[in-house]
Design a protein around this motif. Structure first.
Motif, PDB file in Angstrom:
ATOM      1  N   HIS A  30      82.029   2.270  71.936  1.00  0.00           N
ATOM      2  CA  HIS A  30      83.261   2.959  71.547  1.00  0.00           C
ATOM      3  C   HIS A  30      83.367   3.083  70.032  1.00  0.00           C
ATOM      4  O   HIS A  30      83.101   2.141  69.304  1.00  0.00           O
ATOM      5  CB  HIS A  30      84.482   2.211  72.088  1.00  0.00           C
ATOM      6  N   HIS A  41      71.733   1.898  83.870  1.00  0.00           N
ATOM      7  CA  HIS A  41      73.150   1.934  83.532  1.00  0.00           C
ATOM      8  C   HIS A  41      73.401   2.804  82.304  1.00  0.00           C
ATOM      9  O   HIS A  41      72.719   2.643  81.290  1.00  0.00           O
ATOM     10  CB  HIS A  41      73.618   0.498  83.259  1.00  0.00           C
ATOM     11  N   PRO A  42      74.381   3.724  82.367  1.00  0.00           N
ATOM     12  CA  PRO A  42      74.748   4.466  81.156  1.00  0.00           C
ATOM     13  C   PRO A  42      75.501   3.540  80.207  1.00  0.00           C
ATOM     14  O   PRO A  42      76.304   2.718  80.640  1.00  0.00           O
ATOM     15  CB  PRO A  42      75.646   5.586  81.679  1.00  0.00           C
ATOM     16  N   MET A  43      75.245   3.656  78.924  1.00  0.00           N
ATOM     17  CA  MET A  43      75.868   2.786  77.922  1.00  0.00           C
ATOM     18  C   MET A  43      76.595   3.642  76.891  1.00  0.00           C
ATOM     19  O   MET A  43      76.173   4.756  76.576  1.00  0.00           O
ATOM     20  CB  MET A  43      74.808   1.951  77.195  1.00  0.00           C
ATOM     21  N   HIS A  44      77.668   3.083  76.340  1.00  0.00           N
ATOM     22  CA  HIS A  44      78.452   3.760  75.317  1.00  0.00           C
ATOM     23  C   HIS A  44      79.052   2.695  74.409  1.00  0.00           C
ATOM     24  O   HIS A  44      79.523   1.669  74.894  1.00  0.00           O
ATOM     25  CB  HIS A  44      79.568   4.579  75.979  1.00  0.00           C
ATOM     26  N   SER A  82      78.592   6.611  67.181  1.00  0.00           N
ATOM     27  CA  SER A  82      77.384   7.185  67.756  1.00  0.00           C
ATOM     28  C   SER A  82      76.244   6.355  67.186  1.00  0.00           C
ATOM     29  O   SER A  82      76.373   5.769  66.113  1.00  0.00           O
ATOM     30  CB  SER A  82      77.229   8.669  67.407  1.00  0.00           C
ATOM     31  N   LYS A  86      73.137   9.548  69.400  1.00  0.00           N
ATOM     32  CA  LYS A  86      73.857   9.813  70.638  1.00  0.00           C
ATOM     33  C   LYS A  86      75.114   8.952  70.718  1.00  0.00           C
ATOM     34  O   LYS A  86      75.190   7.915  70.083  1.00  0.00           O
ATOM     35  CB  LYS A  86      72.970   9.506  71.843  1.00  0.00           C
ATOM     36  N   ASP A  87      76.064   9.387  71.556  1.00  0.00           N
ATOM     37  CA  ASP A  87      77.227   8.537  71.816  1.00  0.00           C
ATOM     38  C   ASP A  87      77.108   7.862  73.176  1.00  0.00           C
ATOM     39  O   ASP A  87      77.816   6.910  73.466  1.00  0.00           O
ATOM     40  CB  ASP A  87      78.536   9.309  71.697  1.00  0.00           C
ATOM     41  N   THR A  88      76.193   8.334  74.016  1.00  0.00           N
ATOM     42  CA  THR A  88      75.926   7.729  75.322  1.00  0.00           C
ATOM     43  C   THR A  88      74.421   7.746  75.546  1.00  0.00           C
ATOM     44  O   THR A  88      73.750   8.702  75.191  1.00  0.00           O
ATOM     45  CB  THR A  88      76.619   8.529  76.447  1.00  0.00           C
ATOM     46  N   PHE A  89      73.891   6.681  76.125  1.00  0.00           N
ATOM     47  CA  PHE A  89      72.457   6.613  76.406  1.00  0.00           C
ATOM     48  C   PHE A  89      72.260   5.839  77.697  1.00  0.00           C
ATOM     49  O   PHE A  89      73.157   5.125  78.148  1.00  0.00           O
ATOM     50  CB  PHE A  89      71.679   5.974  75.239  1.00  0.00           C
ATOM     51  N   VAL A  90      71.091   5.977  78.300  1.00  0.00           N
ATOM     52  CA  VAL A  90      70.808   5.327  79.579  1.00  0.00           C
ATOM     53  C   VAL A  90      69.897   4.128  79.354  1.00  0.00           C
ATOM     54  O   VAL A  90      68.866   4.233  78.687  1.00  0.00           O
ATOM     55  CB  VAL A  90      70.163   6.319  80.570  1.00  0.00           C
TER      56      VAL A  90
END
Length: 186
Positions: A98, A93-96, A101, A164-168
């Protein structure tokens, strides 16, 4: 940069499963329900009894339903260990997060087949039981309170740590991220 040693650490185990022909997602065996009113503008009208913390106990055999709210404070170093271990470990699942970062401290993977790359089991770096004795049953547990098997697990943080601002989040594995809570709000 966040501090090397976090002020607060949360373990969040993500699970996805199908119940009554409907996909359900949960964190630490708690299914998310929307608050009655927006948290940012009308929070005082919300029924706080429907709120829970990531670490709160869920005694329902099929999981609890609540709005997870974690009060982490302002300008503190937060470490999140986000995992997909236990019986519902099959989703990447990609995670972010809000407004932030994060520094990616470690990515831990599940056990994969060297023959075809299929997921065989969850990462053995994490445990779901207080006594840590779950090596044979980890993949059959819902894992509402994950934590590291070794209590002295450390992660280096330096200016070159990936930010990062998004990671898997890998299936059957985990990601350790760290950030400063310097963007207030829900």
């Amino acid at each position: 940069m966040p501090n090397t040693t976090p002020d607060i650490t949360y373990f969040l185990n993500m699970a996805g499963f199908v119940s009554f022909m409907k996909p359900i997602s949960s964190i630490n065996d708690k299914n998310f329900i929307f608050p009655s009113y927006p948290l940012t503008t009308l929070n005082e009208k919300n029924d706080k009894d429907s709120f829970c913390d990531a670490n709160s106990e869920c005694t329902d055999a099929v999981g609890c339903k609540c709005t997870t709210v974690m009060d982490i404070g302002d300008n503190v170093t937060v470490r999140l260990v986000i995992s997909t271990v236990g019986e519902e470990r099959n989703s990447t699942h990609p995670m972010h997060i809000h407004g932030h970062s994060v520094h990616v401290m470690k990515v831990g993977y599940g056990q994969y087949s060297s023959e075809n790359g299929s997921l065989l089991g969850s990462s053995r770096d994490l445990t779901c039981r207080d006594d840590g004795n779950d090596r044979d049953i980890l993949d059959k547990m819902r894992c509402p309170k994950p934590r590291f098997r070794s209590s002295n697990t450390t992660f280096p943080l330096d200016p070159f740590t990936v930010r990062k601002d998004t990671f898997v989040l890998p299936a059957g594995g985990y990601v350790v991220v760290q950030f400063r809570s310097n963007n207030p709000g829900y």
